[in-house]
Design a protein around this motif. Structure first.
Motif, short mmCIF file in Angstrom:
data_model
loop_
_atom_site.label_atom_id
_atom_site.label_comp_id
_atom_site.label_asym_id
_atom_site.label_seq_id
_atom_site.Cartn_x
_atom_site.Cartn_y
_atom_site.Cartn_z
N ALA A 135 44.55 33.65 37.35
CA ALA A 135 44.30 35.05 37.69
C ALA A 135 44.81 35.36 39.09
O ALA A 135 45.38 36.42 39.34
CB ALA A 135 42.81 35.35 37.59
N SER B 273 48.33 36.38 39.48
CA SER B 273 48.69 37.74 39.08
C SER B 273 47.80 38.76 39.79
O SER B 273 47.68 39.90 39.37
CB SER B 273 48.59 37.90 37.57
OG SER B 273 47.39 37.32 37.09
N GLU C 118 44.73 39.21 39.95
CA GLU C 118 43.66 39.81 39.17
C GLU C 118 42.30 39.45 39.78
O GLU C 118 42.13 38.40 40.37
CB GLU C 118 43.70 39.31 37.73
CG GLU C 118 44.85 39.84 36.91
CD GLU C 118 44.79 39.27 35.51
OE1 GLU C 118 44.49 40.04 34.58
OE2 GLU C 118 45.03 38.07 35.35
N HIS C 119 41.36 40.33 39.57
CA HIS C 119 39.99 40.05 39.96
C HIS C 119 39.15 40.07 38.69
O HIS C 119 38.99 41.12 38.08
CB HIS C 119 39.46 41.09 40.94
CG HIS C 119 40.18 41.06 42.24
ND1 HIS C 119 41.40 41.65 42.43
CD2 HIS C 119 39.85 40.49 43.43
CE1 HIS C 119 41.80 41.46 43.68
NE2 HIS C 119 40.89 40.76 44.30
N LEU C 120 38.62 38.94 38.32
CA LEU C 120 37.92 38.85 37.05
C LEU C 120 36.41 38.86 37.19
O LEU C 120 35.86 38.26 38.11
CB LEU C 120 38.34 37.56 36.34
CG LEU C 120 39.84 37.37 36.11
CD1 LEU C 120 40.10 36.04 35.41
CD2 LEU C 120 40.40 38.52 35.30
N ARG D 259 39.91 50.19 40.11
CA ARG D 259 40.84 49.18 40.60
C ARG D 259 40.36 48.54 41.90
O ARG D 259 39.82 49.21 42.77
CB ARG D 259 42.21 49.83 40.84
CG ARG D 259 43.30 48.84 41.16
CD ARG D 259 44.65 49.42 40.83
NE ARG D 259 45.00 50.54 41.69
CZ ARG D 259 45.93 50.48 42.64
NH1 ARG D 259 46.58 49.36 42.84
NH2 ARG D 259 46.22 51.53 43.37
#
Lengths: 161, 161
Positions: free
Chosen positions: B44, B47, B49-51, B122
């Motif tokens: 993650a 890319s 991303e914050h999961l 976001r």
DNA sequence: CTGCCTGCAAAGGATTTGCACTCAT
DNA sequence: ATGAGTGCAAATCCTTTGCAGGCAG
């Protein structure tokens, strides 16, 4: 002789009266539940307390036992939407509510910011301008408009160091 | 021929390997569940991303279907405690997790900060030093030590203005 | 009167916990 | 072997929602 608890009272602070007026002029109805919520928030503000919805609910219950928990949530939502009340999301746990700061000077348009100690949970008010440099950078570099009032910063307070 | 999924793999990034090593040296055990969680977080991160815990859980489930949701939470808690993983509390909703930033320069000791758009949700990474003036003031005026990494600031992003 | 608000109960999402079992060390 | 980690299910916490009735305007 005690005063009735479901309407205006002589002890109501000017700020409370103004909040009610603002609520009314927004087309929202003044109900015992909402009055009680505002009164609780007004009292809490005087002692610099930050109350969760649940705490507000139980204090409201003292004055208006018939007011349901869900109604407190809905009242708070309405009050927030109108702008009379502000809520702050604390780290992970419940949100806290307080009357929206009124601006003595209409210059800067924002209420106070909050920091929370992740150790003892205490919430501390801080002047809104503390985030001004951050807001400026975010605006300039990212086009991001910061809501300085809406989230609490986490850290460790002096007593818990 | 596919590689086994419950142990080290040739594709594991240096950062992942380091995270595992750190976990091990903290006395924590390396289990398939934890390995899978770390691998998901590592991927993650590449890319940006914050999961959320739930998202991590479902991705973990792809590689290790037997890993229970609760175990993901417990794994994350352990990883956070050890410091290999950081979590950020977003406004009101779920927390997001990512591998803790490693410091190229050991000078400043903190990872990146986060801002979130309350409209589109976001999460945007921002350099940690953006909060430095705030941290300084809080330290000087209140003795409050700010954890710049731990909470997201809320506002409105450029696209949602 | 009219429909905004409310009470109630039940659902909802996110996270945690008690317990017995299993596997990393 | 031994206790840290796990799977499972149920519980918890905070909050929201559907519905029928009630009161503010």
């Amino acid at each position: 002789m005690p005063e009735r608890e479901d309407g205006p009272r002589s002890g109501d602070s000017p700020r409370l009266v103004r909040a009610v007026a603002r609520l009314r002029s927004s087309g929202e109805r003044i109900t015992p539940a909402r009055y009680a919520v505002l009164r609780v928030l007004d009292a809490a503000d005087r002692s610099d307390e930050h109350l969760t919805a649940e705490q507000i609910g139980s204090r409201v219950a003292e004055a208006e036992p018939s007011v349901h928990r869900a109604t407190v949530y809905r009242s708070l939502a309405s009050l927030v939407e109108v702008g009379v009340v502000s809520h702050v999301h604390l780290g992970g746990s419940a949100a806290v509510y307080h009357l929206t700061d009124e601006r003595p000077s209409p210059a800067t348009a924002l209420g106070h910011a909050h920091v929370q100690c992740s150790s003892c949970g205490r919430v501390i008010d801080v002047p809104p301008d503390i985030l001004e440099p951050v807001a400026a950078r975010l605006r300039d570099e990212l086009g991001f408009r910061l809501a300085t009032t809406h989230a609490a910063l986490l850290g460790t307070c002096r007593d818990c160091t």
